[in-house]
Scaffold this active site. Structure first.
Site, PDB file in Angstrom:
ATOM      1  N   THR A  31      46.104  40.410  36.976  1.00 20.58           N
ATOM      2  CA  THR A  31      46.343  39.848  35.648  1.00 20.58           C
ATOM      3  C   THR A  31      47.754  40.136  35.162  1.00 20.58           C
ATOM      4  OG1 THR A  31      43.993  40.071  35.100  1.00 20.58           O
ATOM      5  CG2 THR A  31      45.523  39.766  33.274  1.00 20.58           C
ATOM      6  N   CYS A  51      34.039  28.462  42.809  1.00 19.80           N
ATOM      7  CA  CYS A  51      34.696  29.608  43.437  1.00 19.80           C
ATOM      8  C   CYS A  51      35.723  29.194  44.477  1.00 19.80           C
ATOM      9  CB  CYS A  51      33.661  30.556  44.052  1.00 19.80           C
ATOM     10  SG  CYS A  51      32.910  29.967  45.592  1.00 19.80           S
TER      11      CYS A  51
END
Length: 545
Positions: free
Chosen positions: A334, A517
């Site tokens: 992140t 996914c």
């Protein structure tokens, strides 16, 4: 069908994850600092910002401190400081506590819901004037006659499963710069790789699949801030994989498992390995008397520095996990995705300021900014860790220790990824089938009940978003040679072989189960499966994930 309408902006961003939102915020900040206005539009295929976001997640706030220094005053949902790190090596019945590798020390970090964090980032972006459109999937890249990127078009809506209905046309969004922040294995980014040869000179990207559950546990079993990672069982020593167990606030615990998609045994099921992991004596006690709240799965880009493609091209840039900025040893992407976005935004702002009318814009300074940043240095220092695991668990752990402690990440060589993940499966005749235990419905679960709590939904009457290049390949090649591995690598039960008992096997695709996914697009050994965006708003709706 009616002609598509168009809207024009300075910058269009594809994807509402941490990188896309950070790019939008930084662009608006830079414009405000100079008293200028820059129009920024962000498209998100999920029904809302955060709906499709899934990660562990432990956030290193370094980039957030740079982007929004007063994030605490603004109410960022960073509520659980990391308190204790634990690293376990598992055998089938035992656990051995090992020293926590330095990259995995989490002092100063926070255990978060990345989806909730993105919802907060979205609020910050909108307050700065960013136009955010959730539920709109970018389905096509648009080009100028000179070949530069012009923008994107959203998908048509309501055309019917077989294209037999008059649907609503998508919208064209034109921009001076288009930022692709699609996350791992972006469907539009794939086409850019081919058109602009962006992967020339880079290693093949290698991926993992991360599968995650959110639990509510008994208060006496809850330890806010505790972080546990494991290696070893149930993986064999030739297969890359490991787990995470994070204690959030409100008696909630997230548990997940990551399997490298370069695994070789076609009988391996990442989903079943995850369920089996939870039964380990060192793990299962956490969930005793608990309740499973949510489930999800997502591929992640694990190639590291060697696999990062060319980042710029006429009319656009790549940021975040779509380019592959994950720091694998840290198990964090992140802060790196957000930093790549900030660097790209700064380069775009400079390029827009000096652009000549009618000339295509390439924010080439982005690459230089990346190479001069702490982000490059961080990825450089860990570049050899992931590729060393092709030697197996024990040699890789030994090498990783030497690379970290002796060479401090600056060994005078760089290890490379040799093969794409789809090239790594062995034929079924060379492998042993794996007998997985049946789910008990208390600690372990089947795939369909898991998909149910991911809140996944797709309109049944829409064109399929999972496309086969050759419909004969699944039986003629995949079933015959690999015993149809798509039955097992998909964590959502999308792919089934039916009709075997009648002697007429065929592949059935349950596209409504898809949690986006992208594993099928990555791992299919013949690369016959293509994942494209479904109608906007479809897919999972993850709460607190």
């Amino acid at each position: 069908m009616n002609a598509r309408e168009s809207m024009e902006y300075d910058v269009v961003i594809v994807g509402g994850g941490p990188s896309g939102l950070s790019a939008a915020i930084r662009l608006k900040q830079l414009a405000a600092d100079k008293g200028q206005d820059i129009s920024v539009c962000l498209l998100e295929k999920g029904s809302e910002i955060g709906a499709h976001i899934l990660s562990g997640a432990v956030l290193e706030p370094r980039t957030l401190n740079e982007l929004i220094p007063d994030w605490k005053d603004k109410g960022a949902p960073l509520n659980t400081p990391a308190q204790k790190d634990q690293f376990l090596l598992l055998t089938e019945t035992e656990s051995i506590q090992l020293p926590t590798p330095p990259q995995m020390h989490n002092e100063g970090n926070y255990i978060i819901s990345l989806g909730n964090f993105c919802r907060w980032l979205g609020q910050q972006a909108e307050e700065l004037g960013v136009e955010i459109y959730p539920g709109f999937a970018a389905a096509e890249v648009l080009y100028h006659p000179d070949g530069s990127v012009k923008g994107v078009a959203t998908g048509n809506v309501g055309t019917g499963k077989n294209g037999d209905q008059e649907g609503e046309p998508g919208i064209e969004l034109w921009a001076k710069q288009t930022v692709f922040a699609e996350g791992c294995r972006g469907s539009l980014t794939k086409t850019l790789f081919e058109r602009f040869k962006l992967r020339n000179g880079a290693d093949p990207q290698t991926y993992g699949i991360g599968i995650k559950e959110l639990w509510e546990v008994k208060p006496e079993l809850h330890q806010p801030g505790k972080i546990t990672h494991t290696a070893g069982w149930p993986m064999d020593t030739a297969t890359y994989g490991g787990s995470f167990l994070y204690h959030l606030e409100n008696n909630q615990v997230v548990v997940g498992f990551v399997v490298g998609l370069d695994y070789q045994n076609p009988y391996l099921s990442p989903y079943e390995e995850f369920q089996r992991f939870k039964t380990h004596p060192a793990i299962k006690g956490v969930f005793e008397g608990g309740r499973r709240l949510s489930y999800g799965a997502r591929a992640i880009s694990e190639g590291g520095l060697q696999s990062i493609p060319k980042l710029t091209f006429p009319g656009g840039v790549l940021i975040g996990d779509t380019a592959g900025f994950l720091n694998v040893p840290k198990i964090k992407g992140t802060h790196t995705a957000m930093k790549s976005a900030m660097l790209a935004a700064e380069a775009i702002a400079e390029a827009l300021a000096t652009a000549q009318e009618g000339q295509p814009i390439e924010a080439a300074a982005y690459t230089d900014k990346f190479k001069q940043s702490w982000l490059y240095d961080e990825l450089y220092r860990v570049r050899n860790i992931r590729p060393s695991f092709r030697w197996g668990l024990w040699p890789a752990m030994l090498y990783s220790a030497l690379d970290t402690y002796l060479f401090r990440g600056k060994a005078p060589w760089t290890l490379h990824h040799q093969h794409a993940d789809h090239e790594c499966l062995k034929p079924k005749d060379e492998c042993t089938p794996i007998a997985y235990p049946k789910p008990d419905g208390v600690l372990t679960f089947d795939r369909l009940s898991s998909v149910f709590i991911s809140n996944t939904n797709h309109s049944e009457d829409q064109p399929p978003h999972l496309k086969l290049k050759d419909p004969t390949v699944p039986i003629r090649v995949n079933l015959e040679k690999y015993d149809a591995p798509e039955q097992r690598y998909c964590p959502a039960g999308v792919y089934e072989i039916v009709g075997r008992e009648e002697g007429e096997p065929r592949l059935q695709i349950n596209a409504q189960n898809c949690v986006h996914c992208k594993t099928c697009d990555i791992k299919d050994p013949t690369q016959n499966i293509g994942w494209v965006t479904p109608e906007g708003g479809g897919g999972p709706n993850y709460p607190n994930m």
